[in-house]
Design an enzyme around this catalytic site. Structure first.
Site, mmCIF file in Angstrom:
data_model
loop_
_atom_site.group_PDB
_atom_site.id
_atom_site.type_symbol
_atom_site.label_atom_id
_atom_site.label_comp_id
_atom_site.label_asym_id
_atom_site.label_seq_id
_atom_site.Cartn_x
_atom_site.Cartn_y
_atom_site.Cartn_z
ATOM 1 C CD GLU A 1 84.019 36.390 52.175
ATOM 2 O OE1 GLU A 1 83.810 35.776 51.143
ATOM 3 O OE2 GLU A 1 83.575 37.419 52.539
ATOM 4 C CD GLU B 1 85.162 40.504 52.608
ATOM 5 O OE1 GLU B 1 83.969 40.803 53.063
ATOM 6 O OE2 GLU B 1 85.418 39.250 52.257
ATOM 7 C CG HIS C 1 75.059 39.043 58.315
ATOM 8 N ND1 HIS C 1 74.139 38.651 57.549
ATOM 9 C CD2 HIS C 1 75.920 39.786 58.169
ATOM 10 C CE1 HIS C 1 74.795 39.153 56.305
ATOM 11 N NE2 HIS C 1 75.939 39.953 56.762
ATOM 12 C CG ASP D 1 77.073 34.566 60.514
ATOM 13 O OD1 ASP D 1 76.022 34.173 60.725
ATOM 14 O OD2 ASP D 1 77.575 35.445 61.132
ATOM 15 C CG PHE D 2 80.811 36.430 56.244
ATOM 16 C CD1 PHE D 2 79.264 36.277 56.010
ATOM 17 C CD2 PHE D 2 81.033 37.596 55.942
ATOM 18 C CE1 PHE D 2 78.553 37.409 56.295
ATOM 19 C CE2 PHE D 2 80.195 38.783 56.019
ATOM 20 C CZ PHE D 2 78.847 38.511 56.286
ATOM 21 C CB ILE D 3 83.451 30.646 58.913
ATOM 22 C CG1 ILE D 3 84.802 29.854 59.092
ATOM 23 C CG2 ILE D 3 82.433 29.856 59.262
ATOM 24 C CD1 ILE D 3 85.185 29.494 60.583
ATOM 25 C CD GLN E 1 82.596 43.270 56.458
ATOM 26 O OE1 GLN E 1 81.774 42.766 55.753
ATOM 27 N NE2 GLN E 1 83.306 44.121 56.271
ATOM 28 C CG PHE E 2 78.959 39.656 60.021
ATOM 29 C CD1 PHE E 2 78.147 39.857 60.841
ATOM 30 C CD2 PHE E 2 79.393 40.728 59.179
ATOM 31 C CE1 PHE E 2 77.445 41.124 61.115
ATOM 32 C CE2 PHE E 2 78.947 41.884 59.149
ATOM 33 C CZ PHE E 2 77.701 42.046 60.301
HETATM 34 C C1 TPP Z 1 80.438 36.332 52.043
HETATM 35 C C2 TPP Z 1 80.191 37.599 52.654
HETATM 36 N N1 TPP Z 1 81.430 38.256 52.829
HETATM 37 C C3 TPP Z 1 81.091 39.540 53.206
HETATM 38 C C4 TPP Z 1 80.089 40.104 53.542
HETATM 39 C C5 TPP Z 1 80.019 41.508 53.846
HETATM 40 N N2 TPP Z 1 79.464 42.627 53.025
HETATM 41 C C6 TPP Z 1 77.974 42.834 52.828
HETATM 42 S S1 TPP Z 1 77.845 43.546 51.577
HETATM 43 C C7 TPP Z 1 79.251 43.695 51.049
HETATM 44 C C8 TPP Z 1 79.587 44.631 50.004
HETATM 45 C C9 TPP Z 1 78.914 44.072 48.773
HETATM 46 O O1 TPP Z 1 79.535 44.836 47.778
HETATM 47 P P1 TPP Z 1 78.902 44.629 46.353
HETATM 48 O O2 TPP Z 1 78.993 43.309 45.852
HETATM 49 O O3 TPP Z 1 79.557 45.479 45.484
HETATM 50 O O4 TPP Z 1 77.267 45.195 46.600
HETATM 51 P P2 TPP Z 1 76.728 46.485 46.861
HETATM 52 O O5 TPP Z 1 76.853 46.489 48.629
HETATM 53 O O6 TPP Z 1 77.868 47.513 46.292
HETATM 54 O O7 TPP Z 1 75.534 46.743 46.501
HETATM 55 C C10 TPP Z 1 80.164 43.163 52.261
HETATM 56 C C11 TPP Z 1 81.533 43.093 51.952
HETATM 57 C C12 TPP Z 1 78.775 39.350 53.272
HETATM 58 N N3 TPP Z 1 77.421 39.869 53.782
HETATM 59 N N4 TPP Z 1 79.209 37.992 52.934
#
Ligand code: TPP
Lengths: 332, 329
Positions: free
Chosen positions: B60, B29, B129, B85-87, B82-83
């Site tokens: 993921e 990502e 996180h 934790d998301f494992i 990315q983090f």
């Molecule tokens: C499972 C997971 N994967 C990745 C992330 C990292 N992350 C946090 S917000 C985000 C983007 C989210 O996009 P969207 O769902 O469109 O919401 P927006 O931020 O646009 O409100 C990502 C990739 C996360 N927090 N949790």
């Protein structure tokens, strides 16, 4: 289930002036959070929803207090719109014991169950099944509560979205999935991350109604959500709403905004800001004068500034607090 | 030798690996123009294009599964989670698929993938996180687990991970990204499964993992003024684990502290202390083993609580006094 139709007309939508106040509260809350962060007074992280206030207020803002919301990392607007105490939210973000989560949650996890805020989530997509579960609980307990689940466009690519929608559909759960399509998940344009025009089309695969709306038009948001709420309350099952919107700021503090053009951003800010759109509507219909609006804005700014000053004096959690709430106590 | 950051060292290893081997590609990502969650892939998409430095949806499970499929069929994917934790969102693909395939298919397939991920606390991002879940992964046969603690190790071990024919978990601590160290300009690999003696000493051994290595080195400096000589062992790779180096050091010093940021309960420090306890050396120890680890609580957001949830410099200094207190120095 044919009583549904008359009920739809009975919905009382949010009052324009009240809505405007809420939207300004959200925006100013976030502007102040950003300032505190830049000044080094705020530890941790934050995701601003500036530009997306209409989906917060037109969604969470029209629910009954005992209806639930499930929120995301970009949560401040949803929480405020659902009635979470702003003072406690500031306190949470400033790491005070008086915060919504007593300092344990921080920006991304603000929860306030007393006003139907089931909590925000740091895991993208985690809210979809949780919302289904809360809706199942309402259904099984025979209450008429509904659940409004917020998520971003990017979140619809998680497996949890697909699994939860299917569940919500086969069980006809009273849940509304409100996708705030702000066009990007971090740096990823939704246009490059899915190969369909409308995210609401995804509802079709699960036998759910899917609607795409203008998410920066408060009336359209509140009307659509309210219809979906009435349907859900009356046993009509879930709805997927895709609200088109835009976040003015970066994803979070580390975002250098390299992935989108200034031009695009400017377009949304100047021509499609949900607050300014509501303001001009209210002025056009003669409800408010420009001067009234500026007065509203000024008052809120002052109120929130006073709140922050007072929150700063609150005490922080103690080391003992590190060890509390790891396990729930037995009921007595 | 020039000095670069841990983050640059990782970026450089990825850059070199992409240049060296056509089969290597990156996916995750926001790894393209955004440069990855923490900047580790910065500039690589520009250089190698969108095919080889591939932005993925927020999925993921799909990213991990795709890496597994590509790895089984001739590619060498390096995915960014990315983090760390998301494992949890990718667990089936990693634990039931990636880790098992080579064994279950009696060696007929291999899964040479690397999962790079940012772990640890210290940013106020709270319980979802800030976890250190590397213990978990060390419990899964079939996965290799690497935790580099300085820029030099990061570059060499990342090269090794990419060349390895197994699924490798590569844990990068968020607070280490900005730390600097001497790193050769040319590509090099460090062996997986060889611990590093980060500091030589004779009175007490600290076996530390991840960011605790750095804290152990600081603590060693502090107690040096009291005449205590501390040896710091950095396993660098939790799986495979270099037991030899640890046992040899403990045999010499006869006093041990084990320090991890991960929650102490059922943690990796239990593994290390058990290895010592099960060896003959345990009979000769001059003091009971001391184990430092994260508090058994989800990571709080608030700054003071967060810092109290993991062992800090003072806890290490205290522990050193404690194990030395048993005898006259
Ligand atoms: C499972 C997971 N994967 C990745 C992330 C990292 N992350 C946090 S917000 C985000 C983007 C989210 O996009 P969207 O769902 O469109 O919401 P927006 O931020 O646009 O409100 C990502 C990739 C996360 N927090 N949790």
């Amino acid at each position: 289930m044919n009583k549904r139709v008359n009920k739809i007309q009975q919905t009382k939508l949010i009052d324009g002036i009240e809505a405007l106040k809420k939207m300004w509260e959200i925006r100013i809350f976030e502007e102040m959070i950003q300032e505190l962060f830049s000044a080094g007074e705020l530890y941790g992280t934050m995701h601003l929803c500036i530009g997306q206030e209409a989906t917060a207020v037109g969604g969470a803002g029209i629910l009954r207090q005992n209806d639930w919301i499930v929120s995301t990392h970009r949560n401040h607007g949803h929480c405020i719109a659902k009635g979470t105490d702003i003072r406690s939210m500031f306190a949470e973000m400033l790491g005070k014991k008086t915060g919504t989560n007593e300092g344990k949650g921080g920006s991304m996890h603000i929860a306030d169950l007393d006003v139907g805020n089931l909590g925000s989530n740091g895991i993208v997509g985690a809210g979809f099944p949780i919302a289904a579960g809360a809706a199942l609980s309402a259904q099984m307990q025979g209450t008429d509560q509904v659940v409004l689940c917020y998520a971003g466009d990017g979140a619809t690519n998680e497996g949890s979205f697909h699994e939860a929608l299917n569940l919500a559909s086969i069980w006809q759960l009273p849940v509304i999935y409100l996708i705030e399509n702000n066009q990007y998940g971090m740096s990823s344009s939704i246009k490059q991350m899915v190969n369909i025009d409308k995210l609401s089309n995804r509802a079709m695969s699960y036998g759910i109604e899917g609607i795409t709306i203008d998410g920066n038009n408060l009336t359209e948001v509140s009307q659509t959500v309210s219809n979906a709420v009435e349907k859900a309350r009356n046993g009509g099952g879930p709805t997927l709403i895709e609200a088109l919107t835009y976040r003015h700021k970066g994803h979070s503090k580390s975002d250098k905004l390299l992935y989108r053009s200034d031009d695009e951003c400017q377009q949304w800010k100047e021509n499609n800001d949900p607050i300014f759109r509501l303001e001009s509507e209210l002025m056009k219909e003669g409800t408010l004068l420009e001067a009234d609006i500026r007065e509203i804005e000024k008052t809120i700014r002052q109120e929130l500034a006073d709140i922050v000053d007072s929150v700063k004096l609150d005490s922080e959690p103690t080391i003992e607090d590190l060890w509390t709430h790891v396990y729930a106590e037995d009921e007595v | 030798m020039r000095t670069i950051t841990y983050l640059q060292a990782i970026n450089e290893a990825l850059d070199e690996a992409l240049a060296q081997d056509e089969r290597v590609f990156l996916l995750g990502e926001d790894i393209g123009i955004y440069g990855g969650g923490f900047g580790a892939t910065h500039g690589l998409q520009e250089k190698y294009g969108q095919q080889r430095v591939r932005d993925t949806p927020i999925s993921e499970s799909a990213i991990t599964g795709a890496a597994v499929g590509a790895a089984m069929t001739g590619m060498r994917p390096v995915m960014e989670l990315q983090f760390s934790d998301f494992i949890t969102v990718a667990m089936d693909q990693l634990v039931n698929q990636a880790a098992k395939i080579h064994y279950m298919y009696s060696g007929k397939a291999k899964v040479p993938l690397v999962m790079r991920t940012a772990s640890g606390s210290g940013t106020g991002a709270a319980a979802q996180h800030s976890q250190s879940l590397e213990n978990w992964m060390a419990h899964i046969p079939g996965l290799k687990v690497i935790q580099p603690t300085n820029a030099y190790d990061a570059k060499g071990l990342l090269h090794a991970a990419i060349k390895d024919n197994n699924p490798v978990m590569f844990y990068e601590h968020k607070l280490l990204y900005s730390t600097t160290g001497n790193v050769p300009e040319e590509p090099y690999t460090l062996p997986i499964g060889v611990a590093d003696i980060k500091r030589l000493g004779k009175d007490v051994t600290i076996v530390a993992t991840g960011i605790m290595v750095n804290k152990a080195l600081e603590a060693a400096e502090i107690v040096k003024t009291k005449g205590i000589s501390v040896e710091v062992i950095d396993p660098r790779t939790l799986v495979p684990l270099d037991k030899e180096t640890i046992l040899t050091s403990v045999e010499k010093t006869k006093r041990v502290i084990v320090a991890t940021e991960a929650v102490k309960n059922s943690g990796f420090s239990a593994e290390i202390t058990s290895i010592i306890a099960e060896s003959k050396i345990s009979m000769d120890l001059k003091a009971p083993i001391v184990r430092l680890g994260g508090a058994f609580v989800p990571m709080p957001a608030q700054k003071i609580l967060e810092s109290k949830a993991t062992p800090q410099l003072d806890s290490l200094v205290e522990a050193l006094d404690q194990v030395m207190g048993e005898i006259e120095v």
